[in-house]
Scaffold this motif. Sequence first.
Motif, PDB file in Angstrom:
ATOM      1  N   TRP A   1      44.589 -18.083 -33.476  1.00 51.84           N
ATOM      2  CA  TRP A   1      44.173 -18.895 -32.328  1.00 51.84           C
ATOM      3  C   TRP A   1      44.163 -18.044 -31.054  1.00 51.84           C
ATOM      4  O   TRP A   1      43.194 -18.050 -30.288  1.00 51.84           O
TER       5      TRP A   1
ATOM      6  N   ASP B   1      43.387 -19.720 -23.932  1.00 50.49           N
ATOM      7  CA  ASP B   1      43.859 -21.065 -24.274  1.00 50.49           C
ATOM      8  C   ASP B   1      45.389 -21.038 -24.350  1.00 50.49           C
ATOM      9  O   ASP B   1      45.949 -20.300 -25.169  1.00 50.49           O
TER      10      ASP B   1
ATOM     11  N   GLY C   1      47.326 -23.095 -25.638  1.00 51.59           N
ATOM     12  CA  GLY C   1      47.827 -23.737 -26.843  1.00 51.59           C
ATOM     13  C   GLY C   1      48.375 -22.774 -27.868  1.00 51.59           C
ATOM     14  O   GLY C   1      49.436 -23.013 -28.456  1.00 51.59           O
ATOM     15  N   GLY C   2      47.660 -21.674 -28.119  1.00 52.07           N
ATOM     16  CA  GLY C   2      48.116 -20.736 -29.130  1.00 52.07           C
ATOM     17  C   GLY C   2      49.494 -20.179 -28.843  1.00 52.07           C
ATOM     18  O   GLY C   2      50.304 -19.970 -29.752  1.00 52.07           O
TER      19      GLY C   2
ATOM     20  N   TRP D   1      44.081 -30.836 -21.181  1.00 51.40           N
ATOM     21  CA  TRP D   1      44.690 -29.884 -22.113  1.00 51.40           C
ATOM     22  C   TRP D   1      45.692 -28.984 -21.393  1.00 51.40           C
ATOM     23  O   TRP D   1      46.755 -28.660 -21.933  1.00 51.40           O
TER      24      TRP D   1
ATOM     25  N   ASP E   1      38.318 -27.969 -30.739  1.00 56.78           N
ATOM     26  CA  ASP E   1      38.824 -26.832 -31.502  1.00 56.78           C
ATOM     27  C   ASP E   1      40.324 -26.658 -31.293  1.00 56.78           C
ATOM     28  O   ASP E   1      41.056 -26.348 -32.252  1.00 56.78           O
ATOM     29  N   SER E   2      40.803 -26.882 -30.065  1.00 58.92           N
ATOM     30  CA  SER E   2      42.234 -26.739 -29.787  1.00 58.92           C
ATOM     31  C   SER E   2      43.037 -27.798 -30.531  1.00 58.92           C
ATOM     32  O   SER E   2      44.118 -27.512 -31.068  1.00 58.92           O
TER      33      SER E   2
ATOM     34  N   ALA F   1      40.921 -17.259 -28.901  1.00 60.09           N
ATOM     35  CA  ALA F   1      40.834 -17.901 -27.573  1.00 60.09           C
ATOM     36  C   ALA F   1      42.034 -17.462 -26.741  1.00 60.09           C
ATOM     37  O   ALA F   1      42.972 -18.238 -26.531  1.00 60.09           O
TER      38      ALA F   1
ATOM     39  N   CYS G   1      48.662 -19.533 -35.305  1.00 59.05           N
ATOM     40  CA  CYS G   1      48.787 -19.339 -33.855  1.00 59.05           C
ATOM     41  C   CYS G   1      48.230 -17.987 -33.422  1.00 59.05           C
ATOM     42  O   CYS G   1      47.542 -17.882 -32.392  1.00 59.05           O
TER      43      CYS G   1
ATOM     44  N   THR H   1      49.591 -28.829 -22.495  1.00 57.02           N
ATOM     45  CA  THR H   1      50.237 -27.603 -22.962  1.00 57.02           C
ATOM     46  C   THR H   1      51.304 -27.127 -21.978  1.00 57.02           C
ATOM     47  O   THR H   1      52.301 -26.525 -22.390  1.00 57.02           O
TER      48      THR H   1
ATOM     49  N   ARG I   1      43.232 -26.848 -34.216  1.00 53.30           N
ATOM     50  CA  ARG I   1      44.170 -25.745 -34.439  1.00 53.30           C
ATOM     51  C   ARG I   1      45.622 -26.218 -34.271  1.00 53.30           C
ATOM     52  O   ARG I   1      46.496 -25.869 -35.070  1.00 53.30           O
ATOM     53  N   ALA I   2      45.874 -27.004 -33.224  1.00 50.73           N
ATOM     54  CA  ALA I   2      47.241 -27.482 -32.975  1.00 50.73           C
ATOM     55  C   ALA I   2      47.722 -28.378 -34.105  1.00 50.73           C
ATOM     56  O   ALA I   2      48.881 -28.300 -34.526  1.00 50.73           O
TER      57      ALA I   2
END
Length: 289
Positions: free
Chosen positions: A38, A45, A47-48, A119, A11-12, A42, A35, A123, A15-16
């Motif tokens: 996201w 996470d 990443g967002g 991950w 999922d990450s 999450a 973002c 990130t 989205r990325a």
Amino acid sequence: LAAQAQQFPADSVKRARAVMDAIFSLDHAAGEKLCRDWIAAAPDDPGGYVYLARTKWSEELSTRRALSLERYASPEFFSDDERYRLPVPPATVDSFRSFNAAGITRAKTMLARNPRDAWALFTLGVGFQNEATLEATFLHNWWTAFRQGTGAYRAHAQLRDFHPGLLDARLVPSVYRYVAGTVPWRVRWLAALLGFRGSAEGGRKDLEEVAMKAQLTNDDARTVLALIYARERNFGDAGRHLADLRRRFPRNYIVHLDLGSIAMQMRNYDDASRLFREILTAIEKKQNG
């Protein structure tokens, strides 16, 4: 690619990738919404947050028309020439750093639980890379940019060592390998002392593979390679990577402008004229549509 996909949360990655597509299409509003959605879905996470910071940096550069290849390929860009300093509103810098720091904090929390979390390492490196690019492109604080870039290098080099087949981990180490192989001999000993083994040819080769096979950093690698080849006056290969970006992101007028500039450098004036006319036609259609 399947082996790479197993290292990151599916999922990450999805989205990325969507955020990066929006950024390269110069649709920063869509990138920011992706973002924020996201983060809402999450919040733990990282990443967002780091990709939201990346979106804001890219939007600021685009707004100031400071994304052109010609600007970064200029020998004076790495000097103290005031023309290349871009004053940024403090609120913009604060917003960027707030989101980026939130991502770095969450990545470090994940690494405290599992030091090999792919991950989290990725990130974390993106967060440091964001800080480095802000300092370099806007503020021209080269030492601060180098320190932050070193953090990105270490995170992604560690990720590369843990997961050798993960090509997204090789963008930053490959850039550092290239740079360490091209700096003057009088400072190359410092790069070696800091652990950077330089090879311009090896760095280019690694970046070509990242551009061809990576999931999330492939377009960044194409952009870096276009810059490298333009600085080396290898306009044919610079144009090759820009053409790939144009095919992938036809709405990105900056890539069209860069291709036109490359054609001018190669004295392909007919191609340059055609490319510039295409941009004008697209602008007219947008205004009339």
